[in-house]
Design an enzyme around this catalytic site. Structure first.
Site, short mmCIF file in Angstrom:
data_model
loop_
_atom_site.label_atom_id
_atom_site.label_comp_id
_atom_site.label_asym_id
_atom_site.label_seq_id
_atom_site.Cartn_x
_atom_site.Cartn_y
_atom_site.Cartn_z
N MET A 338 -13.05 -1.89 43.33
CA MET A 338 -12.78 -2.41 44.67
C MET A 338 -12.82 -1.30 45.73
O MET A 338 -13.45 -1.45 46.77
CB MET A 338 -11.41 -3.10 44.72
CG MET A 338 -11.31 -4.34 43.89
SD MET A 338 -12.46 -5.64 44.40
CE MET A 338 -11.68 -6.27 45.86
N ASP A 357 -9.51 9.65 44.72
CA ASP A 357 -9.18 9.19 43.37
C ASP A 357 -8.43 10.31 42.68
O ASP A 357 -8.07 11.30 43.31
CB ASP A 357 -10.45 8.75 42.61
CG ASP A 357 -10.12 7.67 41.58
OD1 ASP A 357 -9.42 7.99 40.60
OD2 ASP A 357 -10.56 6.52 41.74
N VAL A 414 -5.63 1.23 43.69
CA VAL A 414 -5.53 1.85 42.37
C VAL A 414 -5.19 0.78 41.34
O VAL A 414 -5.11 -0.40 41.66
CB VAL A 414 -4.49 3.01 42.36
CG1 VAL A 414 -4.91 4.10 43.34
CG2 VAL A 414 -3.09 2.50 42.69
N GLU A 416 -3.73 -1.97 38.89
CA GLU A 416 -2.72 -3.01 39.18
C GLU A 416 -1.48 -2.75 38.31
O GLU A 416 -1.25 -3.45 37.31
CB GLU A 416 -3.35 -4.39 38.89
CG GLU A 416 -2.51 -5.57 39.35
CD GLU A 416 -2.51 -5.76 40.85
OE1 GLU A 416 -2.78 -4.81 41.60
OE2 GLU A 416 -2.23 -6.88 41.28
N LYS A 421 1.20 2.43 41.36
CA LYS A 421 1.20 2.19 42.81
C LYS A 421 2.36 2.92 43.48
O LYS A 421 2.22 3.47 44.57
CB LYS A 421 1.23 0.68 43.11
CG LYS A 421 -0.07 -0.03 42.67
CD LYS A 421 -0.34 -1.27 43.47
CE LYS A 421 -1.44 -2.14 42.90
NZ LYS A 421 -2.80 -1.77 43.26
N SER A 443 -3.77 -7.70 43.96
CA SER A 443 -4.07 -9.13 43.96
C SER A 443 -2.93 -9.95 43.38
O SER A 443 -2.90 -11.16 43.56
CB SER A 443 -5.37 -9.42 43.22
OG SER A 443 -5.52 -8.57 42.13
N HIS A 464 -5.89 -7.95 51.25
CA HIS A 464 -6.46 -8.37 49.96
C HIS A 464 -7.93 -8.72 50.14
O HIS A 464 -8.27 -9.67 50.84
CB HIS A 464 -5.65 -9.59 49.46
CG HIS A 464 -6.08 -10.06 48.11
ND1 HIS A 464 -6.03 -11.38 47.73
CD2 HIS A 464 -6.58 -9.39 47.05
CE1 HIS A 464 -6.47 -11.50 46.50
NE2 HIS A 464 -6.82 -10.32 46.07
N ASN A 514 -5.69 -16.99 45.46
CA ASN A 514 -5.60 -16.99 44.00
C ASN A 514 -4.74 -18.11 43.45
O ASN A 514 -5.00 -18.62 42.37
CB ASN A 514 -5.13 -15.63 43.50
CG ASN A 514 -6.24 -14.59 43.60
OD1 ASN A 514 -7.39 -14.95 43.86
ND2 ASN A 514 -5.90 -13.33 43.43
P1 NAD Z 1 -10.41 -0.19 38.94
O1 NAD Z 1 -9.75 0.09 37.66
O2 NAD Z 1 -11.85 -0.44 38.96
O3 NAD Z 1 -10.13 0.99 39.95
C1 NAD Z 1 -8.89 1.64 40.07
C2 NAD Z 1 -9.17 3.06 40.51
O4 NAD Z 1 -7.94 3.65 40.84
C3 NAD Z 1 -9.81 3.92 39.43
O5 NAD Z 1 -10.94 4.58 39.95
C4 NAD Z 1 -8.72 4.92 39.08
O6 NAD Z 1 -9.23 6.18 38.69
C5 NAD Z 1 -7.98 5.01 40.38
N1 NAD Z 1 -6.60 5.50 40.23
C6 NAD Z 1 -5.70 5.16 39.32
N2 NAD Z 1 -4.57 5.85 39.53
C7 NAD Z 1 -4.76 6.61 40.60
C8 NAD Z 1 -3.96 7.55 41.31
N3 NAD Z 1 -2.72 7.81 40.93
N4 NAD Z 1 -4.48 8.16 42.39
C9 NAD Z 1 -5.74 7.88 42.78
N5 NAD Z 1 -6.54 7.04 42.14
C10 NAD Z 1 -6.06 6.40 41.07
O7 NAD Z 1 -9.59 -1.43 39.56
P2 NAD Z 1 -10.04 -2.46 40.67
O8 NAD Z 1 -10.60 -3.65 40.03
O9 NAD Z 1 -10.83 -1.76 41.73
O10 NAD Z 1 -8.64 -2.90 41.27
C11 NAD Z 1 -7.93 -2.07 42.15
C12 NAD Z 1 -6.90 -2.90 42.89
O11 NAD Z 1 -7.56 -3.95 43.60
C13 NAD Z 1 -5.89 -3.58 42.00
O12 NAD Z 1 -4.64 -3.57 42.65
C14 NAD Z 1 -6.41 -4.98 41.87
O13 NAD Z 1 -5.39 -5.93 41.61
C15 NAD Z 1 -6.99 -5.20 43.23
N6 NAD Z 1 -8.02 -6.24 43.35
C16 NAD Z 1 -8.99 -6.33 42.41
C17 NAD Z 1 -9.96 -7.32 42.54
C18 NAD Z 1 -11.07 -7.43 41.53
O14 NAD Z 1 -11.84 -8.39 41.61
N7 NAD Z 1 -11.21 -6.50 40.61
C19 NAD Z 1 -9.94 -8.17 43.65
C20 NAD Z 1 -8.95 -8.01 44.61
C21 NAD Z 1 -8.00 -7.04 44.45
#
Ligand code: NAD
Length: 738
Positions: A338, A357, A414, A416, A421, A443, A464, A514
Site C-alpha cells: 500500500m 521503511d 506498516v 497491520e 504501529k 484497515s 484508509h 469493509n
Molecule cells: P505490506 O506488508 O505489503 O507492507 C508493510 C510495509 O511496512 C513493509 O514494507 C514493511 O517492511 C514495512 N514496515 C514494517 N514495520 C516497519 C517499521 N517499523 N518501520 C517502517 N516500515 C515498516 O502491507 P500492506 O498490505 O501494504 O498493508 C499496510 C497497511 O495498510 C496495513 O495497516 C493494512 O491493514 C493497510 N491496508 C491494506 C490494504 C490491502 O489491500 N493490502 C488495504 C487498505 C489498507
C-alpha cells in the site's frame, strides 16, 4: 465590447467570428440556463450580421467543456416532482418541453445558414460535444488532454441533445452504440477515425485550421440535411445491419443485465431514429429522454454519481473556518504493497514524498513500484518522459525517521499489527513538526485505540486507501474520538490534492466499506453452504449489478485475510460474533487446501498463466451437496446480496458511524461497486421505500437468517413513510443558514 457574460465574440478582417466560451469564476465551462440564453443570442446575432461569414466556436479554458451542469437537471427533477403532485400529465409535458430546449438550440445553430466550426482544445464532454456535432466542421487539437465523450450513460441518462441522432449518421452504427452505451472517451485521432471530427491539428494550429475550413468554403449544411444523404454502412436494412441489430439488445443485456434504462434507450433512439428523417429522429430522442429522466435510476445516479460525488470532492464535510493546507511534503511510512502506491499517487499530485521503511533497501524497493507504474503510464501515453522523471524525483526513499522533520502529513502503512504501529507512532512523533498530522492507513484497527499511543491524539486520523491505490477513487477518512477539526481539514485537503473522493466516517471495526463488503462475501459463504452452485452465486451477483462476484472479490482480497478477520472477530468479540460454518469453510480453503486467493493463483477460482482466463475451482462443488439450478431462485439470490449490504449500510447510519447518506451511497459505489444504477446502498432502500424494504428484509429473514432482520431505524422510517435523505438531510445545515 462583448455584451455576454460567458462568451467573447470577436470578428476578424475575414469576417470570421470567434466565439470563445469562458465562464467567469469557473474552472470548467458548463451549460447553464444563462449559457443557453447567451448562445441563442449569439446565433441570432451572427446569423443577422451580413458581415459575418462564419463562426468558430472554442473555449478560453484549458478544457473545452464538461457538458451540461447536472445541477440544472437536478432542479428539473425537483420542479417535475412538485408539478407531478398537482398534475402528472402537465408535469410530463413541461419536462418534455424543457428536455427539447438544448436540442432545439443546437438544431437552430445547425440550420442558421452560417457555417460553424467547433475548435476542440481540451476535454469535450456530453452536451459540449453534442454542440460540436451540430457545427458543420470540427477540428480537435492533438493534445493529450483532448478527451471526447458522450458519458451521460454513466449517470443514468443519455445524450439527449441530438447525440443519438448525429453520431450514428457520422460513424458506423456499431461504433456509435459502443461510444454511447459505455460512455468511453476518445482521443482526437480516434474521433477522426470514427468520422466524428474532420481534422486533428497541433494545439497552436487549432483556431487557424478552424478558420481555414470556413475560408475554404465550408457548407453551412449538415450532411443529413443534404438531398440524397446516405447513412454510413447503408442504414438499418442492410446485410451488415442484419448482423448488428438482432444481436445488439442481447449484447447490451449481457453487459448490463437490463439494469440501465438509459443504455437501452440509446439503442432504441438509434434504431428508430435512423429509419426516419433527422427532425423526427430528434423528436424520438426527446421522447425517450423525457421517459428516462422519470426513472428512479436517472434520479439516483445523477444524485450520487455526479452531485454528491462532486460535493464530497469539494469538501462538503470539511470543517469551516480552517484555512486550506497546500501540502508540499508528505511522509509515507511503510513502503510495502500500500505505502509504495500511496507514495506514487502523492508524487503524481505534485507533492514531495519521503518514503520510509525499515531500511534504505526496503524503501528503495517501494520506490521501484513507482518506477514500474510510471513506465506503464508512459507506454499508455499518459505521461511524458519529463513528467515521469519529475514524478520520480519527488519520491525520496529513506530508512531514517529524521527525514520527516519537514512534512505536513505522515501516512503510516506498516504491518497491520498494533505493536509495530505503536513503535512507528513513537518514532514518527519524535521528529514530526508541530501541527503536522499523523494518518494511519489501517484497515481493521480502530483509530481511537491506535491514537492512545499518540501524544497528540487531536492530530491523529485514519486515511484508509483501497487497493489498487492508483485506480480506486475512494478514500475513507476515519475520525477517532479525539481527532480534531484541523486533522480532518488537512486529511480532506490531501485527499482533494490527490484527486480522490473522500467519505468521512466515525470509528468502528471495519469502518464503512469493509463492513459492507464483509456482508457481501459472507452471504456468498451462506449460499455455498446451502449448496447453491458457485457459478450461480457469481452470476446472480453480477445480474444484481455488482461488478465483481463475491467469490472473485474474496480471491482479490485474499482468503487468508478473511480467515484472519474471522479469527480476530472471535478473539475480540467471542465465538458468537461469527457463523462457525463460515470459519469451517474458510479455514478449510486456507489451511487444508492452501487456497489463498489470486495471490497464490488458487482461490475460489483457479488462475492459470495468462492469457488463459480464471475459472471457478471445480472441487468447490464437492464441499457441499449441490442444488440443481432449477431449485434456486436467482431473483432471491440477487435480492439477498443487495439487501444484506444495504442493511449493513443502514446499521452504520443507525450507529452514527456514517452521518451523511451521500457518503454511504458514494462510498458503496466507489468502494466496492454497489449496483451503481441504484445510486448506492441507501438510495436502494429509499428508492423502493423503507416499507417495501422492511417487508422484503423480513421475508428474507424467515428463510435465510436473522442477519436480514430490519433494524429499529428502518422500521421507524417505514412506519413514518420517511427516507434516509429526508431524515438525515445532508443539506439541513445549509437550508437553515439560507
Ligand atoms: P505490506 O506488508 O505489503 O507492507 C508493510 C510495509 O511496512 C513493509 O514494507 C514493511 O517492511 C514495512 N514496515 C514494517 N514495520 C516497519 C517499521 N517499523 N518501520 C517502517 N516500515 C515498516 O502491507 P500492506 O498490505 O501494504 O498493508 C499496510 C497497511 O495498510 C496495513 O495497516 C493494512 O491493514 C493497510 N491496508 C491494506 C490494504 C490491502 O489491500 N493490502 C488495504 C487498505 C489498507
Amino acid at each position: 465590447m462583448s455584451t455576454y457574460t460567458n462568451f467573447t465574440l470577436e470578428t476578424d478582417a475575414d469576417g470570421i467570428a470567434l466565439v470563445t466560451w469562458d465562464m467567469p469564476g469557473k474552472s470548467m465551462n458548463v451549460f447553464t440556463a444563462e449559457v443557453m440564453e447567451e448562445l441563442n443570442a449569439i446565433i441570432d446575432a451572427t446569423t443577422a450580421d451580413a458581415s459575418v461569414k462564419g463562426v468558430v466556436f472554442t473555449s478560453g479554458k484549458s478544457s473545452f467543456s464538461g457538458g451540461a451542469d447536472l445541477s440544472m437537471i437536478k432542479s428539473m427533477f425537483s420542479s417535475y416532482q412538485e408539478e407531478k403532485a398537482k398534475s402528472p400529465e402537465k408535469a410530463v409535458q413541461t419536462l418534455f418541453g424543457l428536455v427539447g430546449r438544448m436540442s432545439g438550440l443546437f438544431r437552430k445553430l445547425e440550420t442558421s445558414g452560417k457555417p460553424w466550426v467547433s475548435a476542440i482544445n481540451g476535454t469535450c464532454m456530453g452536451g459540449a460535444f453534442e454542440l460540436s456535432l451540430a457545427c458543420h466542421g470540427r477540428v480537435a487539437s492533438n493534445a493529450k488532454s483532448v478527451k471526447i465523450a458522450l458519458p451521460e450513460v454513466k449517470v443514468g441518462i443519455f445524450p439527449g441533445a441530438g447525440g443519438t441522432q448525429r453520431v450514428p449518421r457520422l460513424a458506423n452504427a456499431q461504433d456509435a452504440l459502443q461510444m454511447m452505451t459505455t460512455g468511453q472517451s476518445l482521443s482526437g485521432s480516434r474521433a477522426k477515425a470514427m468520422n466524428l471530427v474532420h481534422q486533428v491539428v497541433e494545439p497552436d494550429q487549432l483556431i487557424p485550421a478552424a478558420k481555414q475550413m470556413i475560408k475554404d468554403g465550408l457548407k453551412p449544411v449538415a450532411p443529413w440535411d443534404e438531398k440524397g444523404f446516405k447513412l454510413p454502412g447503408g442504414g438499418i436494412w442492410t446485410p451488415a445491419s442484419a448482423q448488428l441489430w438482432p444481436a445488439a439488445p442481447a449484447i447490451l443485456r449481457r453487459e448490463t443485465s437490463g439494469n440501465y434504462p438509459a443504455a437501452l434507450a440509446i439503442l432504441k433512439c438509434v434504431y428508430e431514429g435512423l429509419q426516419v428523417p433527422f427532425d423526427t429522429g430528434l423528436k424520438i430522442e426527446q421522447r425517450y429522454f423525457t421517459e428516462v429522466l422519470q426513472t428512479r435510476e436517472a434520479f439516483s445516479m445523477i444524485r450520487s454519481l455526479f452531485i454528491s460525488m462532486q460535493e464530497l470532492g469539494k469538501g462538503a464535510r470539511r470543517p469551516a473556518g480552517i484555512p486550506k493546507t497546500e501540502l508540499k511534503h508528505v511522509g509515507v511510512v511503510g513502503a510495502g504493497f500500500m505505502g509504495a502506491s500511496i507514495a506514487y499517487v502523492t508524487a503524481a499530485a505534485g507533492i514531495s514524498v519521503t518514503l520510509i521503511d525499515r531500511d534504505m533497501e526496503a524503501a528503495a524497493k517501494g520506490k521501484a513500484v513507482s518506477e514500474g507504474l510510471v513506465k506503464d503510464a508512459i507506454g499508455k501515453g499518459r505521461l511524458t518522459q519529463d513528467e515521469a522523471a519529475a514524478l520520480l524525483s519527488r519520491i525520496t526513499p529513506s530508512g531514517d525517521y529524521a527525514d520527516l522533520a519537514n512534512v505536513g502529513l505522515v501516512i503510516e502503512a506498516v504491518f497491520e499489527d498494533r505493536e509495530v504501529k505503536k513503535a512507528v507512532i513513537d518514532a514518527v512523533e519524535a521528529v514530526l513538526p508541530e501541527g503536522a498530522i499523523f494518518a494511519s492507513n489501517t484497515s481493521t484497527l480502530p483509530i481511537t485505540g491506535l491514537a492512545r499511543n499518540s501524544k497528540r491524539p487531536a492530530d491523529f486520523i485514519g486515511i484508509h486507501f483501497f487497493s489498487p491505490v492508483e485506480k480506486m477513487m475512494l478514500t475513507e477518512v476515519i475520525l477517532g474520538t479525539e481527532t480534531g477539526d484541523r486533522a480532518l481539514a488537512v486529511a480532506l485537503d490531501y485527499v482533494a490534492a490527490i484527486k480522490k473522493t473522500p467519505i468521512v466516517v466515525n470509528d468502528t471495526r471495519g469502518f464503512f466499506v469493509n463492513r459492507c463488503v464483509l456482508r457481501y462475501m459472507s452471504e456468498s459463504y451462506d449460499m455455498l453452504i446451502e449448496g447453491v452452485p458457485p457459478a450461480m452465486i457469481e452470476n446472480a451477483a453480477k445480474m444484481a449489478g455488482m461488478p465483481v462476484g463475491p467469490l472473485a472479490l474474496n480471491d482479490e482480497v485474499a482468503i487468508d485475510l478473511s480467515l484472519k478477520i474471522l479469527k480476530a472477530a472471535v478473539a475480540d468479540l467471542g465465538e458468537k460474533a461469527i457463523d462457525p460454518r463460515h470459519m469451517e469453510l474458510i479455514s478449510r480453503m486456507v489451511e487444508k487446501e492452501g487456497r489463498f486467493g489470486r495471490k497464490n493463483s488458487k482461490g475460489f477460482y483457479d488462475y492459470p498463466p495468462k492469457p488463459a482466463k480464471k475459472s471457478l475451482w471445480p472441487d468447490l462443488k464437492s464441499f457441499y451437496p449441490q442444488k440443481k439450478a432449477e431449485e434456486v431462485d436467482v431473483n432471491v439470490l440477487k435480492q439477498r446480496f443487495l439487501v444484506t449490504i444495504a442493511l449493513e449500510a443502514a446499521r452504520t447510519v443507525e450507529e452514527g458511524i456514517v452521518t451523511d447518506p451521500r457518503e454511504a451511497d458514494v462510498g458503496s459505489i466507489l468502494g466496492f461497486g454497489f449496483a451503481p444504477y441504484t445510486g448506492g446502498a441507501l438510495s436502494y432502500i429509499d428508492g423502493m421505500g423503507a416499507k417495501a424494504f422492511v417487508d422484503l428484509a423480513e421475508r428474507l429473514a424467515e428463510t435465510y437468517g436473522d442477519h436480514f432482520k430490519p433494524t429499529p431505524l428502518l422500521r421507524d422510517l417505514a412506519a413514518k413513510g420517511e427516507t434516509f435523505y429526508g431524515r438525515f438531510d445532508p443539506y439541513a445545515g445549509t437550508k437553515a443558514a439560507a
